[in-house]
Design an enzyme around this catalytic site. Structure first.
Site, PDB file in Angstrom:
ATOM      1  N   GLU A  43       0.836  -1.202   0.000  1.00  0.00           N
ATOM      2  CA  GLU A  43       0.000   0.000   0.000  1.00  0.00           C
ATOM      3  C   GLU A  43       0.869   1.250   0.000  1.00  0.00           C
ATOM      4  O   GLU A  43       1.857   1.331   0.732  1.00  0.00           O
ATOM      5  CB  GLU A  43      -0.911   0.013   1.227  1.00  0.00           C
ATOM      6  CG  GLU A  43      -1.854   1.213   1.263  1.00  0.00           C
ATOM      7  CD  GLU A  43      -2.834   1.129   2.414  1.00  0.00           C
ATOM      8  OE1 GLU A  43      -3.650   0.175   2.399  1.00  0.00           O
ATOM      9  OE2 GLU A  43      -2.774   1.986   3.318  1.00  0.00           O
TER      10      GLU A  43
ATOM     11  N   ARG B  58     -15.634   2.685   4.013  1.00  0.00           N
ATOM     12  CA  ARG B  58     -16.539   3.747   4.459  1.00  0.00           C
ATOM     13  C   ARG B  58     -15.781   5.051   4.578  1.00  0.00           C
ATOM     14  O   ARG B  58     -16.232   6.092   4.134  1.00  0.00           O
ATOM     15  CB  ARG B  58     -17.161   3.374   5.821  1.00  0.00           C
ATOM     16  CG  ARG B  58     -18.241   4.348   6.281  1.00  0.00           C
ATOM     17  CD  ARG B  58     -18.461   4.297   7.780  1.00  0.00           C
ATOM     18  NE  ARG B  58     -17.352   4.900   8.524  1.00  0.00           N
ATOM     19  CZ  ARG B  58     -17.326   5.030   9.847  1.00  0.00           C
ATOM     20  NH1 ARG B  58     -18.330   4.555  10.571  1.00  0.00           N
ATOM     21  NH2 ARG B  58     -16.300   5.604  10.443  1.00  0.00           N
ATOM     22  N   GLY B  59     -14.596   4.979   5.184  1.00  0.00           N
ATOM     23  CA  GLY B  59     -13.792   6.172   5.414  1.00  0.00           C
ATOM     24  C   GLY B  59     -14.058   6.765   6.786  1.00  0.00           C
ATOM     25  O   GLY B  59     -15.045   6.437   7.453  1.00  0.00           O
TER      26      GLY B  59
ATOM     27  N   GLN C   4      -6.499  -4.129   9.394  1.00  0.00           N
ATOM     28  CA  GLN C   4      -5.716  -3.063   9.996  1.00  0.00           C
ATOM     29  C   GLN C   4      -4.450  -3.702  10.578  1.00  0.00           C
ATOM     30  O   GLN C   4      -4.427  -4.898  10.885  1.00  0.00           O
ATOM     31  CB  GLN C   4      -6.536  -2.401  11.103  1.00  0.00           C
ATOM     32  CG  GLN C   4      -5.876  -1.229  11.788  1.00  0.00           C
ATOM     33  CD  GLN C   4      -5.504  -0.124  10.812  1.00  0.00           C
ATOM     34  OE1 GLN C   4      -4.385  -0.118  10.312  1.00  0.00           O
ATOM     35  NE2 GLN C   4      -6.423   0.782  10.539  1.00  0.00           N
TER      36      GLN C   4
END
Length: 301
Positions: free
Chosen positions: A24, A114-115, A185
């Site tokens: 990422e 979703r953010g 996460q």
């Protein structure tokens, strides 16, 4: 492997490199940061990642920079590129337009989130004309095109979830809406992931869950990020990094060792895919992959 054989094996020598990897990145703010990002992409490209992803700021605040970074990866490398997309501060029409633009430019993989609230520390509120959550976003994306879709999972529970059960229910809704895989996460104890994987299986979740690994670039930064996302930092880890703020080279060696040992123990628990949060720096992730046996094509050294 018994203790005698284990002692006779050189460090990590028995790992065959039979892993899937992904990386990422975040969109750069300056030309210098863009050079660093591109150097990192080129450094990691020979490892043949399954994909690389580029993050997306709250409310689309990095929309153009995210799009530019993803476009360049698609155009100039052989790596499949995934673009992050969130629901925050945008109508369905706006989000759909971004998704169509990605599809038209050759992007076939979206990390659907979703953010978080655009106000740091504030409460998330859906846009009145927007997607309310990640499950709605996934369904909307699949109405546009047959995207491959990755979503987020939280081994230690999302801070907004009432409890672990509610958090798993939300993850299941995302899979039911059509998600391909979940990426967790970051976390620092392998048992944290194993317990989560077992709970997910017990909840009827059978899709792929890939652990997210965060090599420590700066312990202070990791403390800040962990506080925002609810990740526990073990006391032993704070002890290991104590006194290394002024010694970046030594800190990097310790960080690589800690992350590689986490991955080795996950591998021993039958994990075969890893997602690395690079923070746009390649060397730590490259070193960890090397220790896990992943080599560039043709490199047998």
């Amino acid at each position: 492997m018994n203790a005698e054989i284990a002692h006779a094996q050189p460090l990590y020598a028995s790992l065959p490199g039979d892993i899937g990897i992904s990386f990422e990145f975040f969109p750069p703010k300056t030309e210098k940061m863009a050079e660093t990002l591109w150097d990192s992409v080129r450094t990691l490209e020979p490892l043949r990642p399954d994909f690389v992803s580029v993050t997306y700021g709250a409310g689309g605040s990095t929309r153009e920079r995210t799009h530019a970074a993803v476009q360049r990866i698609v155009r100039e490398t052989a790596i499949p590129a995934a673009a992050h997309l969130t629901c925050v501060d945008a109508s369905r029409e706006e989000v759909d337009a971004v998704a169509r633009a990605y599809w038209d430019s050759g992007v076939r993989h979206i990390v659907a989130l979703r953010g978080d609230a655009s106000d740091p520390g504030g409460c998330y509120r859906p846009h009145p004309d927007g997607y309310a959550n990640a499950a709605e976003l996934i369904a909307g994306l699949l109405r546009i095109a047959p995207f491959e879709i990755s979503v987020a999972a939280y081994p230690e529970k999302h801070p907004d979830s009432a409890d672990e059960r509610a958090d798993l229910d939300n993850l299941k809704r995302k899979f039911d809406a059509g998600a391909t895989r979940a990426i967790t996460q970051f976390f620092f104890e392998p048992d944290c992931f194993f317990r989560f994987r077992d709970r997910a299986a017990a909840a009827g979740i059978s899709r792929e869950i890939v652990p997210g690994v965060m090599p420590v670039m700066s312990f202070a930064s990791v403390q800040k990020m962990s506080g925002l996302c609810g990740t526990a930092i073990p006391a032993w880890m704070e002890t290991l990094f104590d006194g290394l703020d002024a010694r970046p080279a030594a800190r990097q060696l310790v960080a690589a060792t800690v992350a590689a040992e986490l991955c080795r123990r996950l591998y021993a628990g039958d994990v075969r895919k890893f997602h690395f949060y690079t923070l746009n720096r390649a060397e730590l992730s490259y070193a960890i992959c090397h220790l896990l046996g992943r080599r560039p094509v043709g490199d047998t050294a």
